[in-house]
Design an enzyme around this catalytic site. Structure first.
Site, PDB file in Angstrom:
ATOM      1  N   LYS A 198       0.798  -1.229  -0.052  1.00  0.00           N
ATOM      2  CA  LYS A 198       0.254  -0.063   0.051  1.00  0.00           C
ATOM      3  C   LYS A 198       0.815   1.355  -0.004  1.00  0.00           C
ATOM      4  O   LYS A 198       0.645   2.233  -0.699  1.00  0.00           O
ATOM      5  CB  LYS A 198      -0.949  -0.039   1.280  1.00  0.00           C
ATOM      6  CG  LYS A 198      -1.884   1.139   1.342  1.00  0.00           C
ATOM      7  CD  LYS A 198      -3.041   0.898   2.152  1.00  0.00           C
ATOM      8  CE  LYS A 198      -2.692   1.031   3.525  1.00  0.00           C
ATOM      9  NZ  LYS A 198      -2.685   2.294   4.169  1.00  0.00           N
ATOM     10  N   SER A 199       1.972   1.394   0.760  1.00  0.00           N
ATOM     11  CA  SER A 199       2.819   2.470   1.051  1.00  0.00           C
ATOM     12  C   SER A 199       3.461   2.793  -0.220  1.00  0.00           C
ATOM     13  O   SER A 199       3.609   4.019  -0.687  1.00  0.00           O
ATOM     14  CB  SER A 199       3.694   2.309   2.008  1.00  0.00           C
ATOM     15  OG  SER A 199       3.257   2.332   3.232  1.00  0.00           O
TER      16      SER A 199
ATOM     17  N   ARG B 242       3.065   6.128  -3.366  1.00  0.00           N
ATOM     18  CA  ARG B 242       4.303   6.940  -3.846  1.00  0.00           C
ATOM     19  C   ARG B 242       4.549   6.549  -5.308  1.00  0.00           C
ATOM     20  O   ARG B 242       4.846   7.750  -5.954  1.00  0.00           O
ATOM     21  CB  ARG B 242       5.496   6.169  -2.826  1.00  0.00           C
ATOM     22  CG  ARG B 242       5.501   6.785  -1.483  1.00  0.00           C
ATOM     23  CD  ARG B 242       6.110   5.921  -0.430  1.00  0.00           C
ATOM     24  NE  ARG B 242       6.298   6.525   0.656  1.00  0.00           N
ATOM     25  CZ  ARG B 242       5.442   6.303   1.813  1.00  0.00           C
ATOM     26  NH1 ARG B 242       4.225   5.879   1.654  1.00  0.00           N
ATOM     27  NH2 ARG B 242       5.798   6.721   3.040  1.00  0.00           N
TER      28      ARG B 242
ATOM     29  N   GLY C  88      -4.868   8.515   5.323  1.00  0.00           N
ATOM     30  CA  GLY C  88      -4.241   9.486   6.028  1.00  0.00           C
ATOM     31  C   GLY C  88      -2.675   9.510   5.047  1.00  0.00           C
ATOM     32  O   GLY C  88      -2.251  10.767   4.735  1.00  0.00           O
TER      33      GLY C  88
ATOM     34  N   ARG D 289      -8.160  12.754  12.475  1.00  0.00           N
ATOM     35  CA  ARG D 289      -6.690  12.366  12.577  1.00  0.00           C
ATOM     36  C   ARG D 289      -5.771  13.712  12.415  1.00  0.00           C
ATOM     37  O   ARG D 289      -6.077  14.394  11.791  1.00  0.00           O
ATOM     38  CB  ARG D 289      -6.417  11.296  11.415  1.00  0.00           C
ATOM     39  CG  ARG D 289      -7.156   9.890  11.733  1.00  0.00           C
ATOM     40  CD  ARG D 289      -6.830   8.922  10.839  1.00  0.00           C
ATOM     41  NE  ARG D 289      -5.529   8.500  11.076  1.00  0.00           N
ATOM     42  CZ  ARG D 289      -4.895   7.716  10.249  1.00  0.00           C
ATOM     43  NH1 ARG D 289      -5.470   7.072   9.041  1.00  0.00           N
ATOM     44  NH2 ARG D 289      -3.514   7.443  10.346  1.00  0.00           N
TER      45      ARG D 289
ATOM     46  N   GLN E 230       4.993   9.244   6.754  1.00  0.00           N
ATOM     47  CA  GLN E 230       4.207  10.284   6.054  1.00  0.00           C
ATOM     48  C   GLN E 230       4.487  11.724   6.467  1.00  0.00           C
ATOM     49  O   GLN E 230       4.652  12.185   5.220  1.00  0.00           O
ATOM     50  CB  GLN E 230       2.599  10.108   6.972  1.00  0.00           C
ATOM     51  CG  GLN E 230       2.155   8.582   6.358  1.00  0.00           C
ATOM     52  CD  GLN E 230       0.793   8.726   6.715  1.00  0.00           C
ATOM     53  OE1 GLN E 230       0.108   9.251   7.578  1.00  0.00           O
ATOM     54  NE2 GLN E 230       0.118   7.326   6.458  1.00  0.00           N
TER      55      GLN E 230
ATOM     56  N   ASP F  82       2.220  -0.796  12.067  1.00  0.00           N
ATOM     57  CA  ASP F  82       0.796  -1.197  11.541  1.00  0.00           C
ATOM     58  C   ASP F  82       0.553  -2.587  11.849  1.00  0.00           C
ATOM     59  O   ASP F  82      -0.544  -3.220  11.490  1.00  0.00           O
ATOM     60  CB  ASP F  82       0.850  -1.259   9.929  1.00  0.00           C
ATOM     61  CG  ASP F  82       0.833   0.376   9.406  1.00  0.00           C
ATOM     62  OD1 ASP F  82       0.252   1.173  10.416  1.00  0.00           O
ATOM     63  OD2 ASP F  82       1.062   0.415   8.317  1.00  0.00           O
TER      64      ASP F  82
ATOM     65  N   ARG G 259      -5.933   2.249  18.406  1.00  0.00           N
ATOM     66  CA  ARG G 259      -5.741   0.748  18.172  1.00  0.00           C
ATOM     67  C   ARG G 259      -5.303   0.225  19.485  1.00  0.00           C
ATOM     68  O   ARG G 259      -5.381  -1.132  19.817  1.00  0.00           O
ATOM     69  CB  ARG G 259      -4.553   0.418  17.291  1.00  0.00           C
ATOM     70  CG  ARG G 259      -5.099   0.553  15.784  1.00  0.00           C
ATOM     71  CD  ARG G 259      -4.215  -0.075  14.858  1.00  0.00           C
ATOM     72  NE  ARG G 259      -4.705   0.074  13.356  1.00  0.00           N
ATOM     73  CZ  ARG G 259      -4.271   0.156  12.187  1.00  0.00           C
ATOM     74  NH1 ARG G 259      -2.813   0.416  12.263  1.00  0.00           N
ATOM     75  NH2 ARG G 259      -4.978   0.407  11.088  1.00  0.00           N
TER      76      ARG G 259
ATOM     77  N   ARG H 197      -7.309  -3.011   9.651  1.00  0.00           N
ATOM     78  CA  ARG H 197      -6.210  -4.028  10.151  1.00  0.00           C
ATOM     79  C   ARG H 197      -6.644  -4.579  11.498  1.00  0.00           C
ATOM     80  O   ARG H 197      -6.365  -5.554  11.790  1.00  0.00           O
ATOM     81  CB  ARG H 197      -4.693  -3.194  10.584  1.00  0.00           C
ATOM     82  CG  ARG H 197      -4.090  -2.889   9.214  1.00  0.00           C
ATOM     83  CD  ARG H 197      -2.738  -2.412   9.402  1.00  0.00           C
ATOM     84  NE  ARG H 197      -2.279  -1.573   8.369  1.00  0.00           N
ATOM     85  CZ  ARG H 197      -1.957  -2.041   7.071  1.00  0.00           C
ATOM     86  NH1 ARG H 197      -2.203  -3.299   6.901  1.00  0.00           N
ATOM     87  NH2 ARG H 197      -1.763  -1.036   6.263  1.00  0.00           N
TER      88      ARG H 197
HETATM   89  C1  S3P Z   1       2.392   4.981   6.141  1.00  0.00           C
HETATM   90  C2  S3P Z   1       3.092   5.243   7.280  1.00  0.00           C
HETATM   91  C3  S3P Z   1       2.650   4.844   8.777  1.00  0.00           C
HETATM   92  C4  S3P Z   1       1.827   3.658   8.512  1.00  0.00           C
HETATM   93  C5  S3P Z   1       0.523   3.833   7.514  1.00  0.00           C
HETATM   94  C6  S3P Z   1       1.369   4.110   6.196  1.00  0.00           C
HETATM   95  C7  S3P Z   1       3.061   5.597   4.893  1.00  0.00           C
HETATM   96  O1  S3P Z   1       1.983   6.131   9.319  1.00  0.00           O
HETATM   97  O2  S3P Z   1       1.036   3.688   9.803  1.00  0.00           O
HETATM   98  O3  S3P Z   1      -0.164   2.694   7.205  1.00  0.00           O
HETATM   99  O4  S3P Z   1       2.643   4.976   3.737  1.00  0.00           O
HETATM  100  O5  S3P Z   1       4.089   6.307   4.842  1.00  0.00           O
HETATM  101  P1  S3P Z   1       2.843   7.397   9.954  1.00  0.00           P
HETATM  102  O6  S3P Z   1       3.808   8.034   8.983  1.00  0.00           O
HETATM  103  O7  S3P Z   1       1.970   8.191  10.512  1.00  0.00           O
HETATM  104  O8  S3P Z   1       3.657   6.601  11.060  1.00  0.00           O
END
Ligand code: S3P
Length: 434
Positions: A21-22, A26, A96, A124, A169, A316, A347, A389
C-alpha cells in the site's frame, strides 16, 4: 457487512499478497510529478490507493488503468498538476497517506487546493504535516489541527526539520515539498521509519543522502525521471495469514515475493524472538525493494517486550501481534507505542476491547498494552471500528477461537486488502459473509 468465522486447524498453500500500500501510493504520486511515462505493475487496487488515484486525476493528470493492478502514468513534471478548482475539495476518503503525502506536493504548487476526507480521517492529526510545510513557506489551514486542509503553495525554502514523532508520512511530505524548495531540506527522524519515498526518489535521479536517521535532499536541477516498477507484495497484509498459520496447528504456508524492507519487518523480528518458525528464502530485489518467500510452520511462541525502534518498524502490525501474543506463553508487553492511538482507530483501546470480548487477558496502557497468554479464545461478536487492520486481526483471532466469531463492519478490510477473505478461504479457512 459482517463475517462469520469458524475455528481452523490448518492453513495450507503457497500464495502472495497484493501490492504494498505505501509503495503503491508513492509510485503513483511520484510518477505524476515525473516527466514522462511510468508504468506501475502490481499496484494495489484498494480503497486507500484509489483515493490517491482519484486525487491525482482531480489534479488534472491522465492515468490509464489497463488492469486493476496496472497504471500508466503520464507525468508532466513537478509543475504539471492543475488546480482542481476552488469549490471542490479533493476527497482523500479514509486515507491518511493520501492526505499527508499530497500535502507535501501541493505545498510546492502555485495554486490553492483543499484536502478533505471521511469522518474517520477528519479526526486524525494533520498539524504534524502542516507545521513543517508552513516553516517551508506554504500557507496551510487546518480545522483545529485536523482535516480539511487548505494549502496555498509556492516559493518554498528548504528547512532542517527534527520530527517530533517518527512518521514516514510526515517525512515524505517534507521531502516531497523539498523537491520544490530553494536549498537543501534536512529531515531528522527519531527512529527508522519506512524509506520507500527515499528509494523511489533516488531511482528518479534525486540527490538524497541518509545517515543516522538524518535525510538530506538536494532539490533536483532536472525533472524527475519516470519510474516504472513492479510493486512488491505488502508485508503488512502478509502479516495476517502469517500469524494465522503460526497459530493453526497443522499449517504449512508459503507467502511468495513479500516485501522485506527492514523498515517494515519489525513484526518478523519480534515473532522470531517469540520462537516463531518463519524461514526466508529466494531473497531478491523487486521495484527497488528487497523481497523474499516466507515459509511458515506452526510454532509454540512465548511472550516478550516490544519497545523502541522496533515499534516504528512494525507500526501497522500491533493488532495482529496482539492476537499472536494472546496465544504465547507468558507476558507480552508493548511500550513506546502511543502513536497507535492515532491510527484508523485508537488501536490500543480497540484491540484491547475487542480481544477481551473473546476472553483475552489484555491490559491497556497509555503507550501500549500487556497481554498474558496463552488463553483459549472463545468465539464472540466483535467490532472493527472502521479499521481494516483491526478487522483482519479479529478474523485471525476467530480462526484460533473455539466456536463461531462474528466480525461486524468487516467492509473496512477493503481499505487495504480487498481479497483477504478469498485468500484465507483458499488456504482452508471457513469464513463467510452474513
Ligand atoms: C505509512 C506510514 C505509517 C503507517 C501507514 C502508512 C506510509 O504512518 O502507519 O499505514 O505509507 O507512509 P505514520 O507515518 O503516521 O507512522
Amino acid at each position: 457487512m459482517n463475517l462469520r468465522v469458524q475455528p481452523c486447524e490448518s492453513l495450507h498453500g503457497s500464495v502472495t499478497t497484493p501490492g504494498d500500500k505505501s509503495i503503491s501510493h508513492r509510485a503513483l504520486l511520484l510518477g505524476a510529478i515525473a516527466e514522462g511515462v511510468s508504468v506501475v505493475r502490481g499496484w494495489l487496487p484498494a480503497a486507500d490507493c484509489q483515493a490517491t488515484l482519484d486525487a491525482v486525476r482531480a489534479l488534472g493528470m491522465t492515468i490509464d488503468q489497463p488492469l486493476s493492478t496496472e497504471l500508466v502514468i503520464y507525468g508532466r513534471g513537478l509543475y504539471g498538476l492543475r488546480s482542481p478548482g476552488s469549490d471542490a475539495a479533493i476527497d482523500c476518503q479514509g486515507s491518511g497517506t493520501t492526505m499527508r503525502l499530497l500535502a507535501g506536493v501541493l505545498a510546492g504548487q502555485t495554486f490553492t487546493a483543499t484536502l478533505d476526507g471521511h469522518a474517520g480521517l477528519r479526526h486524525r492529526p494533520m498539524e504534524r504535516v502542516a507545521s513543517p510545510l508552513r516553516q517551508m513557506g506554504a500557507t496551510v489551514e487546518t480545522h483545529d489541527g485536523c482535516p480539511p486542509l487548505t494549502i496555498s503553495g509556492g516559493d518554498l525554502q528548504g528547512i532542517d526539520y527534527a520530527m517530533p514523532v517518527a512518521s514516514a508520512q510526515v517525512k515524505s511530505a517534507v521531502l516531497l515539498a523539498g523537491l520544490y524548495a530553494q536549498g537543501e531540506t534536512v529531515v531528522r527522524q527519531p527512529g527508522p521509519t519506512r524509506d520507500h519515498t527515499e528509494r523511489m526518489l533516488k531511482a528518479q535521479g534525486v540527490r538524497l543522502r541518509e545517515r543516522d536517521n538524518i535525510i538530506t535532499l538536494t532539490p533536483p536541477p532536472q525533472p524527475l525521471a519516470p519510474n516504472s516498477l513492479t510493486v512488491p507484495a505488502d508485508f503488512s497484509s502478509a502479516a495476517f495469514p502469517l500469524v494465522a498459520a503460526l497459530l493453526a496447528p497443522d499449517s504449512d504456508l508459503t507467502l511468495e515475493g513479500i516485501g522485506i524492507n527492514p523498515t517494515r519487518t519489525g513484526l518478523l523480528d519480534v515473532l522470531q524472538r517469540m520462537g516463531a518458525q518463519v524461514a526466508l528464502g529466494n531473497e531478491r530485489e523487486q521495484g527497488g525493494e528487497p523481497v523474499a518467500d516466507l515459509a511458515i510452520r506452526p510454532s509454540q511462541i512465548h511472550g516478550i517486550v516490544v519497545c523502541g525502534d522496533t515499534v516504528v518498524r512494525m507500526i501497522d502490525e500491533f493488532p495482529i501481534l496482539a492476537v499472536a501474543a494472546s496465544q504465547a506463553q507468558g507476558e507480552t508487553i508493548v511500550r513506546d507505542a502511543s502513536e497507535l492511538r492515532l491510527k484508523e482507530s485508537d488501536r490500543i483501546a480497540t484491540i484491547a476491547a475487542e480481544l477481551r470480548k473473546m476472553g483475552a487477558d489484555i491490559e491497556e496502557q497509555d503507550d501500549g498494552f500487556a497481554i498474558q497468554g496463552p488463553v483459549r479464545l472463545r468465539g464472540a461478536r466483535v467490532q472493527c471500528h472502521g479499521d481494516h487492520r483491526l478487522a483482519m486481526a479479529l478474523v485471525v483471532a476467530g480462526l484460533v477461537a473455539d466456536g463461531e466469531t462474528i466480525v461486524e463492519g468487516s467492509q473496512a478490510i477493503a481499505d487495504s486488502f480487498p481479497g483477504f477473505v478469498n485468500l484465507m478461504r483458499g488456504l482452508g479457512a471457513a469464513i463467510d459473509g452474513t
